[in-house]
Design a protein around this motif. Sequence first.
Motif, PDB file in Angstrom:
ATOM      1  N   LEU A 184       0.854  -1.241  -0.082  1.00  0.00           N
ATOM      2  CA  LEU A 184      -0.178  -0.072   0.138  1.00  0.00           C
ATOM      3  C   LEU A 184       0.708   1.167   0.121  1.00  0.00           C
ATOM      4  O   LEU A 184       0.754   2.131  -0.900  1.00  0.00           O
ATOM      5  CB  LEU A 184      -0.972   0.049   1.322  1.00  0.00           C
ATOM      6  CG  LEU A 184      -1.799  -1.109   1.146  1.00  0.00           C
ATOM      7  CD1 LEU A 184      -2.713  -1.095   2.413  1.00  0.00           C
ATOM      8  CD2 LEU A 184      -3.031  -0.848   0.320  1.00  0.00           C
ATOM      9  N   TYR A 185       1.992   1.292   0.736  1.00  0.00           N
ATOM     10  CA  TYR A 185       2.706   2.499   1.007  1.00  0.00           C
ATOM     11  C   TYR A 185       3.566   2.787  -0.294  1.00  0.00           C
ATOM     12  O   TYR A 185       3.561   3.905  -0.965  1.00  0.00           O
ATOM     13  CB  TYR A 185       3.706   2.175   2.049  1.00  0.00           C
ATOM     14  CG  TYR A 185       4.839   3.227   2.182  1.00  0.00           C
ATOM     15  CD1 TYR A 185       4.424   4.354   2.642  1.00  0.00           C
ATOM     16  CD2 TYR A 185       6.236   3.061   2.006  1.00  0.00           C
ATOM     17  CE1 TYR A 185       5.405   5.459   2.647  1.00  0.00           C
ATOM     18  CE2 TYR A 185       7.123   4.091   2.086  1.00  0.00           C
ATOM     19  CZ  TYR A 185       6.749   5.227   2.591  1.00  0.00           C
ATOM     20  OH  TYR A 185       7.510   6.319   3.014  1.00  0.00           O
ATOM     21  N   VAL A 186       4.162   1.550  -0.988  1.00  0.00           N
ATOM     22  CA  VAL A 186       4.857   1.727  -2.151  1.00  0.00           C
ATOM     23  C   VAL A 186       4.100   2.308  -3.244  1.00  0.00           C
ATOM     24  O   VAL A 186       4.318   3.212  -4.088  1.00  0.00           O
ATOM     25  CB  VAL A 186       5.428   0.388  -2.658  1.00  0.00           C
ATOM     26  CG1 VAL A 186       6.135   0.376  -3.980  1.00  0.00           C
ATOM     27  CG2 VAL A 186       6.800   0.190  -1.715  1.00  0.00           C
ATOM     28  N   LEU A 187       2.745   1.606  -3.297  1.00  0.00           N
ATOM     29  CA  LEU A 187       1.910   2.073  -4.698  1.00  0.00           C
ATOM     30  C   LEU A 187       1.121   3.237  -4.490  1.00  0.00           C
ATOM     31  O   LEU A 187       0.607   3.903  -5.367  1.00  0.00           O
ATOM     32  CB  LEU A 187       0.837   0.943  -4.812  1.00  0.00           C
ATOM     33  CG  LEU A 187       1.416  -0.617  -5.397  1.00  0.00           C
ATOM     34  CD1 LEU A 187       0.317  -1.474  -5.522  1.00  0.00           C
ATOM     35  CD2 LEU A 187       2.261  -0.314  -6.670  1.00  0.00           C
ATOM     36  N   LEU A 188       0.837   4.091  -3.271  1.00  0.00           N
ATOM     37  CA  LEU A 188       0.004   5.133  -2.920  1.00  0.00           C
ATOM     38  C   LEU A 188       0.842   6.232  -2.314  1.00  0.00           C
ATOM     39  O   LEU A 188       0.385   7.400  -2.490  1.00  0.00           O
ATOM     40  CB  LEU A 188      -0.973   4.665  -1.898  1.00  0.00           C
ATOM     41  CG  LEU A 188      -1.795   3.409  -2.353  1.00  0.00           C
ATOM     42  CD1 LEU A 188      -2.822   2.975  -1.327  1.00  0.00           C
ATOM     43  CD2 LEU A 188      -2.802   4.349  -3.595  1.00  0.00           C
ATOM     44  N   ASP A 189       2.120   6.180  -1.809  1.00  0.00           N
ATOM     45  CA  ASP A 189       2.675   7.131  -1.328  1.00  0.00           C
ATOM     46  C   ASP A 189       3.754   7.885  -2.419  1.00  0.00           C
ATOM     47  O   ASP A 189       4.644   7.222  -2.759  1.00  0.00           O
ATOM     48  CB  ASP A 189       3.391   6.962   0.045  1.00  0.00           C
ATOM     49  CG  ASP A 189       3.880   8.042   0.851  1.00  0.00           C
ATOM     50  OD1 ASP A 189       5.069   8.664   0.408  1.00  0.00           O
ATOM     51  OD2 ASP A 189       3.264   8.489   1.507  1.00  0.00           O
ATOM     52  N   GLY A 190       3.673   9.014  -2.349  1.00  0.00           N
ATOM     53  CA  GLY A 190       4.525   9.758  -3.632  1.00  0.00           C
ATOM     54  C   GLY A 190       6.100   9.463  -3.126  1.00  0.00           C
ATOM     55  O   GLY A 190       7.078   9.929  -4.104  1.00  0.00           O
ATOM     56  N   SER A 191       6.451   9.465  -2.083  1.00  0.00           N
ATOM     57  CA  SER A 191       7.980   9.569  -1.528  1.00  0.00           C
ATOM     58  C   SER A 191       8.307   8.188  -0.971  1.00  0.00           C
ATOM     59  O   SER A 191       9.267   8.169  -0.454  1.00  0.00           O
ATOM     60  CB  SER A 191       8.004  10.271  -0.149  1.00  0.00           C
ATOM     61  OG  SER A 191       7.088   9.959   0.797  1.00  0.00           O
ATOM     62  N   ALA A 192       7.519   7.287  -1.675  1.00  0.00           N
ATOM     63  CA  ALA A 192       7.864   5.769  -1.241  1.00  0.00           C
ATOM     64  C   ALA A 192       9.158   5.224  -1.591  1.00  0.00           C
ATOM     65  O   ALA A 192       9.936   4.499  -1.130  1.00  0.00           O
ATOM     66  CB  ALA A 192       6.591   4.978  -1.742  1.00  0.00           C
ATOM     67  N   GLY A 193       9.741   5.758  -2.771  1.00  0.00           N
ATOM     68  CA  GLY A 193      10.940   5.563  -3.389  1.00  0.00           C
ATOM     69  C   GLY A 193      10.919   3.846  -3.943  1.00  0.00           C
ATOM     70  O   GLY A 193       9.942   3.464  -4.213  1.00  0.00           O
ATOM     71  N   VAL A 194      12.057   3.191  -3.752  1.00  0.00           N
ATOM     72  CA  VAL A 194      12.168   2.186  -4.280  1.00  0.00           C
ATOM     73  C   VAL A 194      11.776   0.869  -3.189  1.00  0.00           C
ATOM     74  O   VAL A 194      12.009   0.835  -1.902  1.00  0.00           O
ATOM     75  CB  VAL A 194      13.658   1.785  -4.467  1.00  0.00           C
ATOM     76  CG1 VAL A 194      13.792   0.174  -5.044  1.00  0.00           C
ATOM     77  CG2 VAL A 194      14.152   2.781  -5.588  1.00  0.00           C
TER      78      VAL A 194
END
Length: 300
Positions: A157-167
């Motif tokens: 959820l974090y990786v796909l939805l947060d713009g600052s998730a990074g790699v």
Amino acid sequence: MSRPQTGPLAPSAPRLLADDRPDQAAKQPPHAQLRPWAALPRLRPVKVETLTNQLSNYERTITGLRLVEQHFPEALADYGDLAQTGWWEILAHLNNLVEEAGWWEVNWTALNEAWAWWMEESKENGDRLAIFLTYIPVRHYGLNQDTILKFPPMELLYVLLDGSAGVASSDLLIAIELYDGIDQWDQADRDAAWARLHAIEADPGLYPEAVRWLPELARWACHRTGNHLLDRDFDPYHDGPWFRWQAEAEVEQTRSAWRRARPAIEQFRRLMEWYEADTSRLTMLANFLMEGMNHEQLDW
């Protein structure tokens, strides 16, 4: 036993100095004859450190009892001989009362770490543990960059939805078969994924009960719930956040935050059980977020 005769003329009156009576001949007032540097034979040497520690323990005991009286007055009846009760026992009792009443989950890890520090450092004097006589040791569920890796659905959820998730971690990318495609996931894709989640909240009756919780779980993963218990990773010795026992408004704020966080935490646990029963289900969650596919399979 008769009351001893007192006064300046008492033949056996106790005396602090060689002569503690006014010098009538010299007409000097009593204070002019005091000799504070004179040794008092009936006193024994006392270490300042020992006295300070004792006073600190008394003060902490009083603070703990006042907190019990303030928040759980009926529990004061549980106390008998206070001479045999340590302030740390009162602190533990207070937090047990909190959990019995369902106010919030106590951060026992922080309390036990402070206790262990005290046991290992002889000069520490319980100062770290005593912090929690002022500040509420409530457990926080905010996920930082390290802890989120333990929960792949939340990491997704974090990786796909947060713009600052990074790699994303390689384990996650392999699990959802996106090792080569994640670099093409951009802000427009994130906006579309959030739109799918907003659609769930707009018409929840179209979705299974578990799926209705996805928007809140997504906000939790991205630190956007507005609830400090879910958004913040709590470090009791640095940035807090701090809420005080003595402030009724802050106690109620913490209770309210727990009431709102508790259902989401339960759904998070159900999500993890659903995922751990079959780790390939992570791909189903990814497909729904990325393409809106097969939401009926997301029923944990």
